[in-house]
Design a protein around this motif. Structure first.
Motif, mmCIF file in Angstrom:
data_model
loop_
_atom_site.group_PDB
_atom_site.id
_atom_site.type_symbol
_atom_site.label_atom_id
_atom_site.label_comp_id
_atom_site.label_asym_id
_atom_site.label_seq_id
_atom_site.Cartn_x
_atom_site.Cartn_y
_atom_site.Cartn_z
ATOM 1 N N UNK A 14 47.264 33.040 88.854
ATOM 2 C CA UNK A 14 47.359 32.683 90.262
ATOM 3 C C UNK A 14 48.717 32.044 90.539
ATOM 4 N N UNK A 15 49.310 32.439 91.662
ATOM 5 C CA UNK A 15 50.639 31.973 92.015
ATOM 6 C C UNK A 15 51.745 32.899 91.560
ATOM 7 N N UNK A 16 51.422 33.845 90.699
ATOM 8 C CA UNK A 16 52.406 34.774 90.178
ATOM 9 C C UNK A 16 52.656 35.952 91.106
ATOM 10 N N UNK A 17 53.443 36.898 90.592
ATOM 11 C CA UNK A 17 53.842 38.055 91.384
ATOM 12 C C UNK A 17 53.668 39.340 90.585
ATOM 13 N N UNK A 18 53.484 40.411 91.319
ATOM 14 C CA UNK A 18 53.461 41.752 90.753
ATOM 15 C C UNK A 18 54.074 42.696 91.778
ATOM 16 N N UNK A 19 54.656 43.777 91.286
ATOM 17 C CA UNK A 19 55.131 44.820 92.186
ATOM 18 C C UNK A 19 54.462 46.128 91.797
ATOM 19 N N UNK A 62 45.509 40.229 107.585
ATOM 20 C CA UNK A 62 45.761 38.797 107.724
ATOM 21 C C UNK A 62 45.730 38.083 106.375
ATOM 22 N N UNK A 63 44.891 38.577 105.479
ATOM 23 C CA UNK A 63 44.713 37.911 104.188
ATOM 24 C C UNK A 63 45.951 37.990 103.296
ATOM 25 N N UNK A 64 46.855 38.920 103.575
ATOM 26 C CA UNK A 64 48.038 39.073 102.710
ATOM 27 C C UNK A 64 49.346 38.829 103.455
ATOM 28 N N UNK A 65 49.262 38.620 104.755
ATOM 29 C CA UNK A 65 50.471 38.433 105.563
ATOM 30 C C UNK A 65 51.266 37.247 105.056
ATOM 31 N N UNK A 66 52.564 37.448 104.883
ATOM 32 C CA UNK A 66 53.432 36.389 104.381
ATOM 33 C C UNK A 66 53.531 36.337 102.873
ATOM 34 N N UNK A 67 52.651 37.059 102.179
ATOM 35 C CA UNK A 67 52.674 37.067 100.709
ATOM 36 C C UNK A 67 53.016 38.446 100.154
ATOM 37 N N UNK A 68 52.572 39.496 100.837
ATOM 38 C CA UNK A 68 52.791 40.865 100.367
ATOM 39 C C UNK A 68 53.828 41.548 101.250
ATOM 40 N N UNK A 81 54.645 47.886 96.716
ATOM 41 C CA UNK A 81 53.923 46.743 97.248
ATOM 42 C C UNK A 81 54.314 45.537 96.409
ATOM 43 N N UNK A 82 55.120 44.682 97.005
ATOM 44 C CA UNK A 82 55.493 43.427 96.338
ATOM 45 C C UNK A 82 54.458 42.381 96.694
ATOM 46 N N UNK A 83 53.849 41.818 95.678
ATOM 47 C CA UNK A 83 52.782 40.841 95.877
ATOM 48 C C UNK A 83 53.210 39.510 95.282
ATOM 49 N N UNK A 84 53.363 38.512 96.122
ATOM 50 C CA UNK A 84 53.754 37.164 95.693
ATOM 51 C C UNK A 84 52.629 36.182 95.975
ATOM 52 N N UNK A 85 52.719 35.031 95.345
ATOM 53 C CA UNK A 85 51.721 33.971 95.546
ATOM 54 C C UNK A 85 50.307 34.522 95.419
ATOM 55 N N UNK A 86 50.084 35.254 94.357
ATOM 56 C CA UNK A 86 48.796 35.913 94.181
ATOM 57 C C UNK A 86 47.668 34.904 94.019
ATOM 58 N N UNK A 87 46.514 35.299 94.555
ATOM 59 C CA UNK A 87 45.321 34.467 94.500
ATOM 60 C C UNK A 87 44.236 35.207 93.717
ATOM 61 N N UNK A 117 44.446 54.718 91.777
ATOM 62 C CA UNK A 117 44.283 53.266 91.787
ATOM 63 C C UNK A 117 44.855 52.603 90.553
ATOM 64 N N UNK A 118 45.239 51.345 90.729
ATOM 65 C CA UNK A 118 45.719 50.534 89.619
ATOM 66 C C UNK A 118 45.073 49.159 89.721
ATOM 67 N N UNK A 119 44.627 48.633 88.580
ATOM 68 C CA UNK A 119 43.891 47.366 88.561
ATOM 69 C C UNK A 119 44.848 46.183 88.627
ATOM 70 N N UNK A 120 44.547 45.263 89.510
ATOM 71 C CA UNK A 120 45.247 43.984 89.579
ATOM 72 C C UNK A 120 44.219 42.888 89.358
ATOM 73 N N UNK A 121 44.471 42.066 88.363
ATOM 74 C CA UNK A 121 43.569 40.964 88.047
ATOM 75 C C UNK A 121 44.354 39.660 88.090
#
Length: 124
Positions: A14-19, A62-68, A81-87, A117-121
């Motif tokens: 949690x808090x990390x990033x993935x692209x 709304x759930x990803x706005x500002x983070x993705x 898809x850049x994903x930051x501040x992951x929860x 699809x690709x799994x994000x955990x």
């Protein structure tokens, strides 16, 4: 026939990033609106983000706005898809999809082609 292949998923704290990347083949990628959706265990597939072929507008849940952030490189036939501040609640299988005739829609049935699809955990 358009083929889409996602990559870049994995396990992150949690808090990390993935692209994530989604490579398209078999069609005219630059003309397609592209979207990302996700599906968590026991839940329905949900919209994450989308952008039209022009890339001028972008749309986010709304759930990803500002983070993705969604982006595309038409020269590489790839959407990202850049994903930051992951929860932890971002944990899901992420799918990219191509909308051949629209401008990027929140409704999954509007899309014509899907990746596998690709799994994000995200761990706590």
């Amino acid at each position: 026939q358009v083929q889409l292949e996602e990559s870049g998923g994995g396990l992150v704290q949690a808090g990390g990033s993935l692209r994530l990347s989604c490579a398209a083949s078999g069609g005219t990628f630059r003309r397609y609106a592209m979207g990302w959706f996700r599906q968590a265990p026991g839940k329905e597939r949900e919209f994450v983000t989308a952008m039209p072929w022009s890339g001028i507008n972008t749309y986010y849940a709304d759930s990803v706005k500002g983070r993705f952030t969604i982006s595309r490189d038409n020269a590489k036939n790839t959407v990202y898809l850049q994903m930051n501040s992951l929860k932890v609640e971002d944990t899901a299988v992420y799918f990219c999809a191509a909308d051949l005739y629209g401008s990027g829609d929140r409704v999954s049935s509007k899309y014509d082609y899907w990746g596998q699809g690709t799994q994000v955990t995200v761990s706590s």
